[in-house]
Design a protein around this motif. Structure first.
Motif, PDB file in Angstrom:
ATOM      1  N   THR A   1      43.039  45.231  30.097  1.00 50.46           N
ATOM      2  CA  THR A   1      42.605  44.986  31.206  1.00 50.46           C
ATOM      3  C   THR A   1      41.317  45.697  31.800  1.00 50.46           C
ATOM      4  O   THR A   1      40.383  45.731  32.078  1.00 50.46           O
ATOM      5  N   LEU A   2      41.435  47.469  30.807  1.00 45.32           N
ATOM      6  CA  LEU A   2      40.743  48.206  31.680  1.00 45.32           C
ATOM      7  C   LEU A   2      39.464  47.786  30.489  1.00 45.32           C
ATOM      8  O   LEU A   2      38.900  49.345  30.595  1.00 45.32           O
TER       9      LEU A   2
ATOM     10  N   VAL B   1      38.818  50.994  50.794  1.00 46.75           N
ATOM     11  CA  VAL B   1      38.254  51.184  49.592  1.00 46.75           C
ATOM     12  C   VAL B   1      37.366  50.472  48.671  1.00 46.75           C
ATOM     13  O   VAL B   1      38.175  49.687  47.883  1.00 46.75           O
ATOM     14  N   THR B   2      35.761  50.177  48.548  1.00 48.18           N
ATOM     15  CA  THR B   2      35.530  49.292  48.183  1.00 48.18           C
ATOM     16  C   THR B   2      34.331  49.166  47.386  1.00 48.18           C
ATOM     17  O   THR B   2      33.768  48.116  46.561  1.00 48.18           O
ATOM     18  N   ASP B   3      34.325  50.229  46.536  1.00 51.37           N
ATOM     19  CA  ASP B   3      33.471  51.198  45.593  1.00 51.37           C
ATOM     20  C   ASP B   3      34.218  50.125  44.772  1.00 51.37           C
ATOM     21  O   ASP B   3      34.840  49.627  43.656  1.00 51.37           O
TER      22      ASP B   3
ATOM     23  N   LYS C   1      36.077  44.410  41.112  1.00 52.15           N
ATOM     24  CA  LYS C   1      36.151  42.823  40.703  1.00 52.15           C
ATOM     25  C   LYS C   1      36.490  42.168  39.570  1.00 52.15           C
ATOM     26  O   LYS C   1      37.783  41.395  39.443  1.00 52.15           O
ATOM     27  N   ASP C   2      36.280  42.797  38.152  1.00 49.81           N
ATOM     28  CA  ASP C   2      36.359  42.323  36.914  1.00 49.81           C
ATOM     29  C   ASP C   2      37.444  42.514  36.499  1.00 49.81           C
ATOM     30  O   ASP C   2      38.673  41.832  36.004  1.00 49.81           O
TER      31      ASP C   2
ATOM     32  N   PRO D   1      42.675  38.933  44.798  1.00 47.93           N
ATOM     33  CA  PRO D   1      42.779  40.617  44.326  1.00 47.93           C
ATOM     34  C   PRO D   1      43.917  41.266  45.679  1.00 47.93           C
ATOM     35  O   PRO D   1      44.760  42.183  44.547  1.00 47.93           O
ATOM     36  N   GLU D   2      44.587  40.476  46.420  1.00 49.87           N
ATOM     37  CA  GLU D   2      44.709  41.379  47.462  1.00 49.87           C
ATOM     38  C   GLU D   2      47.224  40.549  46.664  1.00 49.87           C
ATOM     39  O   GLU D   2      47.656  42.022  46.610  1.00 49.87           O
ATOM     40  N   LEU D   3      46.892  39.230  46.407  1.00 44.91           N
ATOM     41  CA  LEU D   3      47.803  38.931  45.475  1.00 44.91           C
ATOM     42  C   LEU D   3      48.307  40.220  44.321  1.00 44.91           C
ATOM     43  O   LEU D   3      49.694  40.406  44.006  1.00 44.91           O
TER      44      LEU D   3
END
Length: 221
Positions: free
Chosen positions: A51-52, A131-133, A171-172, A185-187
């Motif tokens: 996934t990275l 952090v949202t960057d 996000k991806d 994302p939180e889950l």
């Protein structure tokens, strides 16, 4: 095993780490790490590395290679080599100075898992610090800095530094760990936090075992 069952009850079934099995188990009171259950859990890290991004393929191959080193060592005498402890302790008592391939596998798999643990820790720190960057290269970079960078020579550090710059956006990356549209994302991060409890404890057990038996080499590669 009660702690493991309690954690399982809190995992979701719609994220990768929530649903993957087997997960790392709690450290036992006798500090013994069974090879088969440990390696089966370690293999679950391989799809995560994908996934990275494609650039992390060589990291995946390194982790897989160390798993295979331990498997080959165990295959010499499955009745004898039932725990990681036996491989490391036997290597310490051997007359030869060079580490066996099995012990080298244990050492470097521990380091690879420590890198993963630090990636999780940094992602969770980002969440806590809001952090949202979208660029998570600094996040992965800190994880590398805090784990295996000190064991790498200048050339290896440069290669991995380049690989880290190619990781996907936040996000991806998180979406790749979602198994259903209802996942968030939180889950994903909640399941990562739960998963990391036993992973971190396993890494510490391995580190203590290697140190106790003088196998935590500081040599760079």
């Amino acid at each position: 095993m009660a702690e493991h069952q309690a954690l399982e009850g809190q995992f979701s079934t719609i994220t990768y780490f929530g649903s993957c099995k087997p997960k790392f188990e709690p450290v036992k009171e006798d500090q013994q790490l069974e090879i088969m259950t440990f390696l089966e859990a370690s293999r679950q890290i391989l799809p995560f590395l994908e996934t990275l991004g494609k650039a992390f393929v060589f990291v995946k191959k390194d982790v897989q290679g160390n798993i295979e080193k331990i498997e080959k060592h165990r295959a010499k005498d499955p009745e004898k080599y039932k725990t990681i402890n036996i491989i490391v302790e036997e290597d310490q008592s051997a007359e030869k100075k060079e580490m066996s391939d099995g012990c080298v596998g244990v050492l470097w798999l521990k380091r690879g898992l420590d890198f993963i643990h630090n990636i999780f820790a940094e992602l969770l720190a980002d969440l806590k610090n809001e952090v949202t960057d979208e660029n998570i290269s600094p996040t992965i970079g800190r994880a590398y800095e805090n784990s295996i960078k000190k064991y790498h020579g200048w050339m290896t550090q440069k290669v991995i530094g380049g690989v880290i710059k190619m990781v996907p956006y936040r996000k991806d990356f998180l979406e790749r760990l979602m198994l259903e549209p209802s996942a968030t994302p939180e889950l994903v991060l909640k399941d990562i936090e739960l998963y990391d409890v036993n992973l971190a404890a396993t890494v510490k057990l391995m580190d203590d075992l290697l140190t106790k038996n003088n196998k935590n080499s500081e040599e760079k590669v």
